[in-house]
Design an enzyme around this catalytic site. Structure first.
Site, PDB file in Angstrom:
ATOM      1  N   ASP A  76      -4.839   3.779  -1.799  1.00 18.63           N
ATOM      2  CA  ASP A  76      -5.904   4.135  -0.867  1.00 18.63           C
ATOM      3  C   ASP A  76      -6.428   5.536  -1.134  1.00 18.63           C
ATOM      4  O   ASP A  76      -5.762   6.532  -0.836  1.00 18.63           O
ATOM      5  CB  ASP A  76      -5.381   4.056   0.573  1.00 18.63           C
ATOM      6  CG  ASP A  76      -5.164   2.629   1.028  1.00 18.63           C
ATOM      7  OD1 ASP A  76      -6.129   1.847   0.973  1.00 18.63           O
ATOM      8  OD2 ASP A  76      -4.031   2.304   1.429  1.00 18.63           O
TER       9      ASP A  76
ATOM     10  N   MET B 295     -12.118   4.546  -0.227  1.00 18.04           N
ATOM     11  CA  MET B 295     -12.737   4.809   1.076  1.00 18.04           C
ATOM     12  C   MET B 295     -13.426   6.161   0.967  1.00 18.04           C
ATOM     13  O   MET B 295     -12.989   7.164   1.541  1.00 18.04           O
ATOM     14  CB  MET B 295     -11.663   4.782   2.175  1.00 18.04           C
ATOM     15  CG  MET B 295     -11.223   3.363   2.520  1.00 18.04           C
ATOM     16  SD  MET B 295      -9.635   3.307   3.377  1.00 18.04           S
ATOM     17  CE  MET B 295      -8.532   3.409   1.973  1.00 18.04           C
TER      18      MET B 295
ATOM     19  N   GLY C  68       1.123  -2.184   4.116  1.00 21.64           N
ATOM     20  CA  GLY C  68       1.652  -0.829   3.985  1.00 21.64           C
ATOM     21  C   GLY C  68       2.919  -0.646   4.770  1.00 21.64           C
ATOM     22  O   GLY C  68       4.041  -0.703   4.253  1.00 21.64           O
TER      23      GLY C  68
ATOM     24  N   GLY D 131      -8.858   3.966   7.275  1.00 21.44           N
ATOM     25  CA  GLY D 131      -8.524   5.378   7.432  1.00 21.44           C
ATOM     26  C   GLY D 131      -7.054   5.668   7.645  1.00 21.44           C
ATOM     27  O   GLY D 131      -6.568   6.714   7.227  1.00 21.44           O
ATOM     28  N   PHE D 132      -6.358   4.740   8.295  1.00 26.14           N
ATOM     29  CA  PHE D 132      -4.964   5.021   8.645  1.00 26.14           C
ATOM     30  C   PHE D 132      -4.119   3.748   8.549  1.00 26.14           C
ATOM     31  O   PHE D 132      -4.595   2.651   8.874  1.00 26.14           O
ATOM     32  CB  PHE D 132      -4.859   5.584  10.066  1.00 26.14           C
ATOM     33  CG  PHE D 132      -5.605   6.879  10.232  1.00 26.14           C
ATOM     34  CD1 PHE D 132      -4.994   8.092   9.917  1.00 26.14           C
ATOM     35  CD2 PHE D 132      -6.924   6.887  10.642  1.00 26.14           C
ATOM     36  CE1 PHE D 132      -5.678   9.288  10.034  1.00 26.14           C
ATOM     37  CE2 PHE D 132      -7.633   8.080  10.763  1.00 26.14           C
ATOM     38  CZ  PHE D 132      -7.008   9.289  10.456  1.00 26.14           C
ATOM     39  N   GLY D 133      -2.861   3.932   8.142  1.00 30.90           N
ATOM     40  CA  GLY D 133      -1.913   2.832   8.172  1.00 30.90           C
ATOM     41  C   GLY D 133      -1.357   2.645   9.577  1.00 30.90           C
ATOM     42  O   GLY D 133      -1.577   3.468  10.470  1.00 30.90           O
ATOM     43  N   GLY D 134      -0.674   1.533   9.778  1.00 29.71           N
ATOM     44  CA  GLY D 134       0.054   1.309  11.019  1.00 29.71           C
ATOM     45  C   GLY D 134      -0.762   0.876  12.208  1.00 29.71           C
ATOM     46  O   GLY D 134      -0.266   0.859  13.332  1.00 29.71           O
TER      47      GLY D 134
ATOM     48  N   HIS E  27      -8.421   1.217  -3.705  1.00 32.49           N
ATOM     49  CA  HIS E  27      -9.316   0.994  -2.564  1.00 32.49           C
ATOM     50  C   HIS E  27     -10.005   2.317  -2.250  1.00 32.49           C
ATOM     51  O   HIS E  27      -9.395   3.228  -1.684  1.00 32.49           O
ATOM     52  CB  HIS E  27      -8.481   0.489  -1.367  1.00 32.49           C
ATOM     53  CG  HIS E  27      -9.262   0.288  -0.117  1.00 32.49           C
ATOM     54  ND1 HIS E  27      -8.659   0.086   1.114  1.00 32.49           N
ATOM     55  CD2 HIS E  27     -10.596   0.245   0.122  1.00 32.49           C
ATOM     56  CE1 HIS E  27      -9.587  -0.070   2.034  1.00 32.49           C
ATOM     57  NE2 HIS E  27     -10.773   0.036   1.471  1.00 32.49           N
TER      58      HIS E  27
ATOM     59  N   MET F 298      -9.033   8.320  -0.110  1.00 33.80           N
ATOM     60  CA  MET F 298      -9.859   8.696   1.057  1.00 33.80           C
ATOM     61  C   MET F 298     -10.381  10.116   0.879  1.00 33.80           C
ATOM     62  O   MET F 298      -9.665  10.987   0.370  1.00 33.80           O
ATOM     63  CB  MET F 298      -9.028   8.651   2.339  1.00 33.80           C
ATOM     64  CG  MET F 298      -8.336   7.326   2.586  1.00 33.80           C
ATOM     65  SD  MET F 298      -7.521   7.335   4.207  1.00 33.80           S
ATOM     66  CE  MET F 298      -6.528   5.848   4.092  1.00 33.80           C
TER      67      MET F 298
ATOM     68  N   HIS G 229      -1.439  -1.266  -4.149  1.00 31.72           N
ATOM     69  CA  HIS G 229      -2.688  -0.893  -3.470  1.00 31.72           C
ATOM     70  C   HIS G 229      -2.712   0.624  -3.260  1.00 31.72           C
ATOM     71  O   HIS G 229      -1.785   1.190  -2.675  1.00 31.72           O
ATOM     72  CB  HIS G 229      -2.740  -1.628  -2.130  1.00 31.72           C
ATOM     73  CG  HIS G 229      -4.017  -1.458  -1.374  1.00 31.72           C
ATOM     74  ND1 HIS G 229      -5.131  -2.240  -1.592  1.00 31.72           N
ATOM     75  CD2 HIS G 229      -4.358  -0.609  -0.382  1.00 31.72           C
ATOM     76  CE1 HIS G 229      -6.096  -1.887  -0.764  1.00 31.72           C
ATOM     77  NE2 HIS G 229      -5.661  -0.894  -0.017  1.00 31.72           N
TER      78      HIS G 229
ATOM     79  N   ASP H 292      -6.730  -6.352   4.634  1.00 30.93           N
ATOM     80  CA  ASP H 292      -6.062  -5.049   4.604  1.00 30.93           C
ATOM     81  C   ASP H 292      -6.082  -4.466   6.008  1.00 30.93           C
ATOM     82  O   ASP H 292      -7.159  -4.230   6.569  1.00 30.93           O
ATOM     83  CB  ASP H 292      -6.818  -4.141   3.616  1.00 30.93           C
ATOM     84  CG  ASP H 292      -6.210  -2.753   3.487  1.00 30.93           C
ATOM     85  OD1 ASP H 292      -5.135  -2.488   4.065  1.00 30.93           O
ATOM     86  OD2 ASP H 292      -6.835  -1.916   2.783  1.00 30.93           O
ATOM     87  N   GLY H 293      -4.876  -4.243   6.542  1.00 33.64           N
ATOM     88  CA  GLY H 293      -4.751  -3.618   7.850  1.00 33.64           C
ATOM     89  C   GLY H 293      -3.977  -4.480   8.819  1.00 33.64           C
ATOM     90  O   GLY H 293      -4.420  -5.575   9.189  1.00 33.64           O
TER      91      GLY H 293
ATOM     92  N   SER I  90       0.842  -1.199   0.000  1.00 32.02           N
ATOM     93  CA  SER I  90       0.000   0.000   0.000  1.00 32.02           C
ATOM     94  C   SER I  90       0.875   1.245   0.000  1.00 32.02           C
ATOM     95  O   SER I  90       1.689   1.444   0.906  1.00 32.02           O
ATOM     96  CB  SER I  90      -0.899   0.014   1.238  1.00 32.02           C
ATOM     97  OG  SER I  90      -1.483   1.297   1.370  1.00 32.02           O
TER      98      SER I  90
ATOM     99  N   MET J 196     -11.753  -5.892   5.818  1.00 35.45           N
ATOM    100  CA  MET J 196     -10.857  -4.971   6.526  1.00 35.45           C
ATOM    101  C   MET J 196     -10.500  -5.566   7.888  1.00 35.45           C
ATOM    102  O   MET J 196     -11.376  -5.966   8.657  1.00 35.45           O
ATOM    103  CB  MET J 196     -11.520  -3.609   6.727  1.00 35.45           C
ATOM    104  CG  MET J 196     -11.675  -2.765   5.458  1.00 35.45           C
ATOM    105  SD  MET J 196     -10.122  -2.398   4.597  1.00 35.45           S
ATOM    106  CE  MET J 196      -9.217  -1.495   5.866  1.00 35.45           C
TER     107      MET J 196
HETATM  108  C1  DX5 Z   1      -6.112   1.670   5.855  1.00 32.53           C
HETATM  109  C2  DX5 Z   1      -5.771   1.328   4.428  1.00 32.53           C
HETATM  110  C3  DX5 Z   1      -4.665   0.372   4.311  1.00 32.53           C
HETATM  111  C4  DX5 Z   1      -3.355   0.809   4.906  1.00 32.53           C
HETATM  112  C5  DX5 Z   1      -2.771  -0.411   5.558  1.00 32.53           C
HETATM  113  O1  DX5 Z   1      -7.362   2.226   5.922  1.00 32.53           O
HETATM  114  O2  DX5 Z   1      -6.883   0.803   3.743  1.00 32.53           O
HETATM  115  O3  DX5 Z   1      -4.476  -0.043   2.955  1.00 32.53           O
HETATM  116  O4  DX5 Z   1      -2.435   1.307   3.978  1.00 32.53           O
HETATM  117  O5  DX5 Z   1      -1.638  -0.040   6.279  1.00 32.53           O
HETATM  118  P1  DX5 Z   1      -0.906  -1.063   7.237  1.00 32.53           P
HETATM  119  O6  DX5 Z   1      -0.482  -2.235   6.366  1.00 32.53           O
HETATM  120  O7  DX5 Z   1       0.237  -0.284   7.756  1.00 32.53           O
HETATM  121  O8  DX5 Z   1      -1.882  -1.482   8.276  1.00 32.53           O
HETATM  122 ZN    ZN Z   2      -6.479  -0.075   1.765  1.00 27.73          ZN
END
Ligand code: DX5
Ligand code: ZN
Length: 216
Positions: free
Chosen positions: A34, A67, A194, A141-144, A65, A36, A32, A172-173, A9, A136
């Site tokens: 994202d 969102m 990601g 909404g957020f990575g990490g 993706h 948003m 991927h 994903d996530g 991602s 999901m």
């Molecule tokens: C979160 C995104 C993911 C995000 C995943 O809402 O849809 O694609 O990039 O990040 P990681 O792999 O760090 O959880």
């Molecule tokens: Zn995603």
């Protein structure tokens, strides 16, 4: 079950150097992306012009993706632009089958995504309309964020419903070396990663490592 796909991602990549970062993951199956809108999720990234530009600088297929609210309005444009897969959220539309049909008509695989609190029944009833189901494993909404193990039961339920169909089952996530094995064992075949890819000094080695863990 089909083979394993690894999708880094770019949410965790360097937004000022996306072409260079995508060039660092040649072992990836797809990229991927994202999108948003700060309405469907409390975060804002980028839209169609960025995706159009990204398509010009990589030969890897893109999985967009979405969102966003109102995928009925926006999803076909990403397919027309050349994305290989366009995935929208079931919660964002009153008619997910119509959105999926519009994506297919525009030439992409149609993906439907489920937030952690959404039961899979809504897509299981119409699995023939989709080419990918995204479960999901964090709130979008957020990575990490940390992987939610409670989602493994939903993955298994969707896997059982897919049967022999050519429907990719994506998670994903929070996917990384500790979680990709359990997700694979539950039935996922398409893995978004990601921070566990772009957070590493050698992102392509991370992709290959994850693929090996999923295959073992
Ligand atoms: C979160 C995104 C993911 C995000 C995943 O809402 O849809 O694609 O990039 O990040 P990681 O792999 O760090 O959880
Ligand atoms: Zn995603």
């Amino acid at each position: 079950m089909t083979g394993v796909r690894i999708e880094p991602s770019i949410l965790s990549a360097d937004f000022t150097a996306l072409a260079a970062d995508v060039a660092r993951i040649p072992s990836a199956d797809l990229v991927h992306v994202d999108v948003m809108d700060n309405h469907f999720v409390p975060n804002l990234t980028f839209g169609l012009p960025m995706v159009q530009r990204l398509l010009q600088v990589t030969d890897l297929p893109l999985d967009v993706h979405l969102m966003i609210d109102d995928p009925d309005r926006w999803a076909p444009g990403f397919a027309e632009a050349g994305a290989a897969v366009v995935t929208f959220h079931a919660e964002a539309t009153g008619d997910p089958v119509a959105v999926a049909r519009a994506i297919r008509a525009a030439g992409a695989r149609a993906g439907v995504a489920l937030k952690p609190g959404t039961a899979p029944d809504v897509v299981i009833a119409d699995l023939g309309e989709y080419d990918q189901v995204l479960v999901m494993t964090v709130e979008p909404g957020f990575g990490g964020q940390a992987f939610q193990p409670a989602m493994l039961g939903k993955v298994a339920a969707v896997r059982a419903a897919i049967g022999d169909r050519d429907v990719w089952l994506q998670v994903d996530g929070g996917i990384g070396p500790e979680t990709i094995g359990p997700a694979r064992a539950a039935g996922a075949d398409t893995f978004v990663a990601g921070s566990s890819v772009f957070g590493q000094a050698d992102p392509d080695a991370a992709v290959r490592h994850l693929r090996g863990l999923a295959a073992s």
